[in-house]
Write an enzyme that holds these catalytic residues in place. Structure first.
Site, PDB file in Angstrom:
ATOM      1  N   CYS A 113       0.906  -1.061  -0.019  1.00 28.89           N
ATOM      2  CA  CYS A 113      -0.052  -0.060   0.198  1.00 28.89           C
ATOM      3  C   CYS A 113       0.842   1.406  -0.202  1.00 28.89           C
ATOM      4  O   CYS A 113       0.244   2.366  -0.005  1.00 28.89           O
ATOM      5  CB  CYS A 113      -1.052   0.103   1.144  1.00 28.89           C
ATOM      6  SG  CYS A 113      -1.708  -1.523   1.353  1.00 28.89           S
ATOM      7  N   HIS A 238      -3.372   6.882   2.561  1.00 31.58           N
ATOM      8  CA  HIS A 238      -3.852   5.614   2.241  1.00 31.58           C
ATOM      9  C   HIS A 238      -5.101   5.256   2.912  1.00 31.58           C
ATOM     10  O   HIS A 238      -5.542   5.302   3.893  1.00 31.58           O
ATOM     11  CB  HIS A 238      -2.894   4.499   2.482  1.00 31.58           C
ATOM     12  CG  HIS A 238      -3.474   3.156   2.329  1.00 31.58           C
ATOM     13  ND1 HIS A 238      -4.007   2.716   0.894  1.00 31.58           N
ATOM     14  CD2 HIS A 238      -3.115   2.047   3.117  1.00 31.58           C
ATOM     15  CE1 HIS A 238      -4.362   1.554   1.157  1.00 31.58           C
ATOM     16  NE2 HIS A 238      -4.057   0.940   2.170  1.00 31.58           N
ATOM     17  N   ASN A 266     -10.347  -0.645   0.351  1.00 33.07           N
ATOM     18  CA  ASN A 266      -8.862  -0.536   0.362  1.00 33.07           C
ATOM     19  C   ASN A 266      -8.245  -1.188  -0.960  1.00 33.07           C
ATOM     20  O   ASN A 266      -8.445  -2.368  -1.078  1.00 33.07           O
ATOM     21  CB  ASN A 266      -8.124  -1.204   1.663  1.00 33.07           C
ATOM     22  CG  ASN A 266      -6.858  -1.097   1.764  1.00 33.07           C
ATOM     23  OD1 ASN A 266      -5.928  -0.891   0.969  1.00 33.07           O
ATOM     24  ND2 ASN A 266      -6.320  -1.654   2.872  1.00 33.07           N
TER      25      ASN A 266
END
Ligand code: UT7
Length: 309
Positions: A113, A238, A266
């Site tokens: 990520c 993020h 996500n």
């Protein structure tokens, strides 16, 4: 200062939307749990699309919007943890599909990520040393391919998508810092050839790590740039969990944190470029604005950047 600026962005999502209710028919979960624990209401899952096709679509849009001579792109980086192939890279497929110059460095970047933020730092360094004017940085993920759809603690959290940015050198201020803790257990997924290639995560460990390093990333990039938090227009983290962002934002009253995990969940390396693309589209990002970006993820990697729009 020779920094970088984003010339244009793009994004691509699969056609299929999967709601929390849809998932509650697969595992023992419910919309209320997912919404209140994560802020997620829906996500996109690939059917015909792949990590590669999403990357190509997002990249095509970013290059079109940039209105540049695409032969001036000298670097293509795809930040991803879910590439279609071990090799060739997704980046090579983007280079081919977009008909870019062969005088190009095309490769995938694996930092989970944190990938898009790591990629920004790499693009900056490469642009300072390459003759061509532009770099194309993409975050693309097909997280649905590595999810265990019987594990309710992870399958509700992730989604598929891609975001892309055309980047060039500029006199703008740009700062980027990156870290890695070398953690192999809290968040992992085995590669090709292993029996179980599903993502596994110790959620609460990752949660605590995230809250700590987002704040650290913000503080360190402010210190590096000599700016105060009052000079920052937006913070784009993020998009893993709304509670993580809300937790951090309490420390920075008055600063706007962008959130869109309600619609995408996500999307790992794609989450920050998707957010930026939405913000440009909504006219939220105006020339001269100062934006802090913070990524964090598996390996316990993290990175922050201060970008001038
Ligand atoms: O990209 C970076 C990686 N990811 C992250 O940043 C994620 C970080 N972690 C998190 O976002 C949170 O830790 C989660 C959302 C994963 C979990 O939230 P939590 O508040 O830490 O819940 P928990 O893991 O402590 O679980 C609480 C309860 C458990 O039941 P018991 O043991 O209390 O009876 C879980 O079994 O919730 C249960 N649970 C669920 N219940 C309904 C776990 N997943 C679900 C679910 N639906 N999907």
């Amino acid at each position: 200062m020779q920094g970088i600026k984003i010339v244009a962005t793009g994004r691509a999502l699969p056609r299929k939307i999967v709601t929390n209710d849809d998932l509650s028919r697969l595992v023992d979960t419910n919309d209320e749990w997912i919404r209140t624990r994560t802020g997620i209401r829906q996500r996109y899952f690939c059917e015909e699309e792949t990590c590669q096709s999403l990357a190509i679509e997002a990249a095509f849009q970013a290059v079109e919007r940039a209105g540049i001579n695409k032969q001036e792109i000298g670097t293509v980086i795809v930040a991803t943890a879910t590439a279609d192939n071990v090799f060739p890279s997704v980046a090579c497929m983007v280079q081919n599909a977009l008909g870019l110059s062969k005088e190009v460095m095309a490769f995938d970047l694996s930092a989970a990520c944190s990938g898009f933020l790591y990629g920004l730092g790499v693009c900056h360094s490469v642009l300072l040393n390459q003759k061509k004017k532009y770099a194309l940085l993409i975050g693309s993920e097909q997280m649905s391919r590595i999810l265990d759809m019987e594990d309710r603690s992870t399958c509700v959290l992730f989604g598929d998508g891609a975001g892309a940015a055309v980047i060039t050198l500029d006199e703008n201020e740009f700062y980027q810092k990156a870290w890695s803790d070398g953690n192999s257990e809290a968040l992992s997924c085995k590669g090709a050839g292993y029996d179980n290639q599903h993502l596994s995560m110790e959620g609460s460990k990752v949660f605590k790590f995230a809250v700590k390093v987002i704040a650290q990333g913000i503080e360190e990039i402010l210190a590096e740039s000599g700016k105060t938090i009052g000079e920052i227009d937006y913070i784009v983290c993020h998009q893993a969990n709304e509670r993580i962002i809300d937790h951090v934002s309490r420390k920075y009253e008055g600063v706007k944190f962008y959130k869109n995990m309600d619609r995408y969940a996500n999307t790992s390396a794609a989450s920050i470029p998707i957010a930026l693309d939405e913000m440009y589209e909504k006219g939220m990002l105006k020339e001269g604005m100062q934006v802090i970006l913070v990524g964090f993820g598996a390996g316990f990697t993290w990175s922050s950047a201060l970008l001038t729009i």
